[in-house]
Enzyme design. Sequence first.
Site, PDB file in Angstrom:
ATOM      1  N   SER A  12      -5.867  -1.907   0.259  1.00 32.11           N
ATOM      2  CA  SER A  12      -5.811  -2.712  -0.951  1.00 32.11           C
ATOM      3  C   SER A  12      -5.255  -3.911  -0.283  1.00 32.11           C
ATOM      4  O   SER A  12      -4.012  -3.967   0.332  1.00 32.11           O
ATOM      5  CB  SER A  12      -4.550  -1.996  -1.872  1.00 32.11           C
ATOM      6  OG  SER A  12      -4.024  -3.072  -2.646  1.00 32.11           O
ATOM      7  N   HIS A  37     -10.005  -2.348  -1.890  1.00 31.21           N
ATOM      8  CA  HIS A  37      -9.541  -2.085  -3.004  1.00 31.21           C
ATOM      9  C   HIS A  37      -8.914  -3.364  -3.690  1.00 31.21           C
ATOM     10  O   HIS A  37      -7.911  -3.785  -3.091  1.00 31.21           O
ATOM     11  CB  HIS A  37      -8.513  -1.125  -3.115  1.00 31.21           C
ATOM     12  CG  HIS A  37      -7.830  -0.487  -4.200  1.00 31.21           C
ATOM     13  ND1 HIS A  37      -8.629   0.394  -5.017  1.00 31.21           N
ATOM     14  CD2 HIS A  37      -6.726  -0.756  -4.816  1.00 31.21           C
ATOM     15  CE1 HIS A  37      -7.763   0.600  -6.074  1.00 31.21           C
ATOM     16  NE2 HIS A  37      -6.509  -0.063  -5.992  1.00 31.21           N
ATOM     17  N   ASP A  39      -6.744  -5.145  -6.616  1.00 26.41           N
ATOM     18  CA  ASP A  39      -5.796  -4.736  -7.685  1.00 26.41           C
ATOM     19  C   ASP A  39      -5.596  -5.970  -8.543  1.00 26.41           C
ATOM     20  O   ASP A  39      -5.077  -7.163  -8.172  1.00 26.41           O
ATOM     21  CB  ASP A  39      -4.343  -4.791  -6.918  1.00 26.41           C
ATOM     22  CG  ASP A  39      -4.260  -3.135  -6.502  1.00 26.41           C
ATOM     23  OD1 ASP A  39      -4.765  -2.218  -7.157  1.00 26.41           O
ATOM     24  OD2 ASP A  39      -3.968  -3.158  -5.321  1.00 26.41           O
ATOM     25  N   MET A  41      -3.862  -7.692 -11.721  1.00 23.11           N
ATOM     26  CA  MET A  41      -3.121  -7.388 -12.738  1.00 23.11           C
ATOM     27  C   MET A  41      -2.886  -8.563 -13.478  1.00 23.11           C
ATOM     28  O   MET A  41      -2.757  -9.742 -12.971  1.00 23.11           O
ATOM     29  CB  MET A  41      -1.792  -7.200 -11.910  1.00 23.11           C
ATOM     30  CG  MET A  41      -1.670  -6.142 -10.815  1.00 23.11           C
ATOM     31  SD  MET A  41      -0.178  -6.093  -9.859  1.00 23.11           S
ATOM     32  CE  MET A  41      -0.625  -4.598  -8.834  1.00 23.11           C
ATOM     33  N   HIS A  70      -9.735  -2.591  -9.296  1.00 21.61           N
ATOM     34  CA  HIS A  70      -8.790  -1.848 -10.102  1.00 21.61           C
ATOM     35  C   HIS A  70      -8.223  -2.793 -11.142  1.00 21.61           C
ATOM     36  O   HIS A  70      -7.511  -3.358 -10.870  1.00 21.61           O
ATOM     37  CB  HIS A  70      -7.708  -1.170  -9.169  1.00 21.61           C
ATOM     38  CG  HIS A  70      -6.810  -0.256  -9.863  1.00 21.61           C
ATOM     39  ND1 HIS A  70      -5.598   0.067  -9.264  1.00 21.61           N
ATOM     40  CD2 HIS A  70      -6.530   0.058 -11.190  1.00 21.61           C
ATOM     41  CE1 HIS A  70      -4.884   0.878 -10.046  1.00 21.61           C
ATOM     42  NE2 HIS A  70      -5.517   0.794 -11.377  1.00 21.61           N
ATOM     43  N   MET A  72      -5.909  -3.656 -13.818  1.00 25.33           N
ATOM     44  CA  MET A  72      -4.496  -3.314 -14.665  1.00 25.33           C
ATOM     45  C   MET A  72      -4.368  -4.388 -15.423  1.00 25.33           C
ATOM     46  O   MET A  72      -3.420  -4.986 -15.504  1.00 25.33           O
ATOM     47  CB  MET A  72      -3.239  -3.102 -13.669  1.00 25.33           C
ATOM     48  CG  MET A  72      -3.448  -1.892 -12.707  1.00 25.33           C
ATOM     49  SD  MET A  72      -2.619  -2.013 -11.216  1.00 25.33           S
ATOM     50  CE  MET A  72      -3.585  -2.684 -10.050  1.00 25.33           C
ATOM     51  N   MET A 141      -3.058   7.403 -10.387  1.00 24.27           N
ATOM     52  CA  MET A 141      -1.931   6.500  -9.903  1.00 24.27           C
ATOM     53  C   MET A 141      -0.659   7.713  -9.378  1.00 24.27           C
ATOM     54  O   MET A 141      -0.357   8.247 -10.225  1.00 24.27           O
ATOM     55  CB  MET A 141      -1.515   5.608 -11.127  1.00 24.27           C
ATOM     56  CG  MET A 141      -2.383   4.551 -11.221  1.00 24.27           C
ATOM     57  SD  MET A 141      -2.786   3.430 -10.059  1.00 24.27           S
ATOM     58  CE  MET A 141      -1.150   2.963  -9.240  1.00 24.27           C
ATOM     59  N   GLY A 146       1.809  -1.675 -10.537  1.00 22.35           N
ATOM     60  CA  GLY A 146       2.515  -3.251 -10.449  1.00 22.35           C
ATOM     61  C   GLY A 146       2.845  -3.697  -9.213  1.00 22.35           C
ATOM     62  O   GLY A 146       2.627  -4.818  -8.904  1.00 22.35           O
ATOM     63  N   GLY A 148       3.080  -2.774  -4.846  1.00 17.66           N
ATOM     64  CA  GLY A 148       2.819  -2.184  -3.575  1.00 17.66           C
ATOM     65  C   GLY A 148       4.148  -1.839  -2.950  1.00 17.66           C
ATOM     66  O   GLY A 148       5.339  -2.120  -3.463  1.00 17.66           O
ATOM     67  N   GLY A 149       4.276  -0.816  -1.995  1.00 13.90           N
ATOM     68  CA  GLY A 149       5.303  -0.159  -1.277  1.00 13.90           C
ATOM     69  C   GLY A 149       6.282   0.513  -2.101  1.00 13.90           C
ATOM     70  O   GLY A 149       7.508   0.758  -1.634  1.00 13.90           O
ATOM     71  N   ASP A 179      -4.078   6.658  -5.523  1.00 16.02           N
ATOM     72  CA  ASP A 179      -3.451   5.064  -5.186  1.00 16.02           C
ATOM     73  C   ASP A 179      -2.055   5.014  -5.474  1.00 16.02           C
ATOM     74  O   ASP A 179      -1.375   5.266  -6.612  1.00 16.02           O
ATOM     75  CB  ASP A 179      -4.136   4.047  -6.207  1.00 16.02           C
ATOM     76  CG  ASP A 179      -3.895   2.737  -5.988  1.00 16.02           C
ATOM     77  OD1 ASP A 179      -3.067   2.073  -5.136  1.00 16.02           O
ATOM     78  OD2 ASP A 179      -4.285   1.869  -7.005  1.00 16.02           O
ATOM     79  N   GLY A 180      -1.221   4.533  -4.350  1.00 21.86           N
ATOM     80  CA  GLY A 180       0.359   4.382  -4.422  1.00 21.86           C
ATOM     81  C   GLY A 180       1.114   5.169  -3.579  1.00 21.86           C
ATOM     82  O   GLY A 180       1.006   6.428  -3.724  1.00 21.86           O
ATOM     83  N   GLY A 181       1.680   4.482  -2.668  1.00 20.82           N
ATOM     84  CA  GLY A 181       2.696   5.264  -1.852  1.00 20.82           C
ATOM     85  C   GLY A 181       2.225   6.021  -0.572  1.00 20.82           C
ATOM     86  O   GLY A 181       3.029   6.999  -0.263  1.00 20.82           O
ATOM     87  N   GLY A 201      -2.190   0.194   0.892  1.00 23.33           N
ATOM     88  CA  GLY A 201      -1.492  -1.077   0.913  1.00 23.33           C
ATOM     89  C   GLY A 201      -0.734  -1.663   1.909  1.00 23.33           C
ATOM     90  O   GLY A 201      -0.940  -2.106   2.963  1.00 23.33           O
ATOM     91  N   SER A 202       0.647  -1.387   1.552  1.00 21.82           N
ATOM     92  CA  SER A 202       1.620  -1.683   2.281  1.00 21.82           C
ATOM     93  C   SER A 202       1.676  -0.811   3.823  1.00 21.82           C
ATOM     94  O   SER A 202       1.930  -1.613   4.885  1.00 21.82           O
ATOM     95  CB  SER A 202       3.094  -1.464   1.570  1.00 21.82           C
ATOM     96  OG  SER A 202       3.110  -0.186   1.265  1.00 21.82           O
TER      97      SER A 202
HETATM   98  C1  DX5 Z   1      -0.335  -0.506  -7.230  1.00 24.93           C
HETATM   99  C2  DX5 Z   1      -1.627  -0.751  -6.951  1.00 24.93           C
HETATM  100  C3  DX5 Z   1      -1.973  -0.363  -5.435  1.00 24.93           C
HETATM  101  C4  DX5 Z   1      -1.094  -0.669  -4.503  1.00 24.93           C
HETATM  102  C5  DX5 Z   1      -0.984   0.246  -3.667  1.00 24.93           C
HETATM  103  O1  DX5 Z   1      -0.212  -0.952  -8.589  1.00 24.93           O
HETATM  104  O2  DX5 Z   1      -2.472  -0.416  -7.921  1.00 24.93           O
HETATM  105  O3  DX5 Z   1      -3.162  -0.477  -5.283  1.00 24.93           O
HETATM  106  O4  DX5 Z   1      -1.788  -1.733  -3.778  1.00 24.93           O
HETATM  107  O5  DX5 Z   1       0.143  -0.254  -2.790  1.00 24.93           O
HETATM  108  P1  DX5 Z   1       0.881   0.906  -1.611  1.00 24.93           P
HETATM  109  O6  DX5 Z   1      -0.017   1.583  -1.068  1.00 24.93           O
HETATM  110  O7  DX5 Z   1       1.877  -0.120  -0.971  1.00 24.93           O
HETATM  111  O8  DX5 Z   1       1.872   1.756  -2.595  1.00 24.93           O
HETATM  112 ZN    ZN Z   2      -4.686  -0.182  -7.063  1.00 24.57          ZN
END
Ligand code: DX5
Ligand code: ZN
Length: 221
Positions: A12, A37, A39, A41, A70, A72, A141, A146, A148-149, A179-181, A201-202
């Site tokens: 991401s 990916h 995101d 928003m 994606h 959101m 999710m 919302g 990353g990290g 997706d996430g964490g 992502g992070s």
């Molecule tokens: C969060 C996004 C994710 C985000 C994940 O709302 O949908 O795609 O980039 O980031 P990490 O991998 O840092 O949790």
């Molecule tokens: Zn995402």
Amino acid sequence: MGRINDIVIAPSILSADFSNISDALRIIKEGGTGWVHLDVMDGEFVPNITFGPKMVYDLRKITEFILDTHLMIIKPERYIKQFADAGSDYITIHFESTIHVHKALMLIKDSGKKAGISIIPSTPVSAIKEILPFIDLVLVMSVNPGFGGQKLIAETLNKIKMLKEIRTHEGYNYKIEIDGGITRENCKNAVDAGVDIIVAGSTIFNAADPAEEIKHLRNCK
Ligand code: DX5
Ligand code: ZN
């Protein structure tokens, strides 16, 4: 491309440097995966704002990677045509973002794109049962969307197991994405639960060597 253990890593770019996205693409290529990916928003469905269809359009001009968009955003049906025309490969909307989920998903399919449905941590798999036959991807999710990290909510992994069971039982074809964490330490839990695609992502873009981190995730076992 990008498959070891049959798992795809979808980096991401949310955590990449927005002033140097071409470098993020270089990193993704070096890491050996073929997905990006994206995101999107709107500051309303989630408390953050990122980018719109122009990002997809500009990336499409310079890459053949699968563009995994994606959304959101509230009432995504308003923007599906724009994201399709911009060159997305997958367009994923949130179950919670519109009343007419099936109609929005059909708009994606009618645009010739792969249609995905995403659920936030508080939405059960049963909520999307009726639309599973129509879709190409389910995005689970594992954090509240919302930012990353954030830390992965372990309980969401049960939904992946359930979706895998339903797919086998009913003979459906959707891919399952988390997706996430996701980190080096917990990616195995997602693999064991049955994911096909892991978004990160992070973990990737904050690493000292982001391309190496992608390779680590691809080898997650
Ligand atoms: C969060 C996004 C994710 C985000 C994940 O709302 O949908 O795609 O980039 O980031 P990490 O991998 O840092 O949790
Ligand atoms: Zn995402």
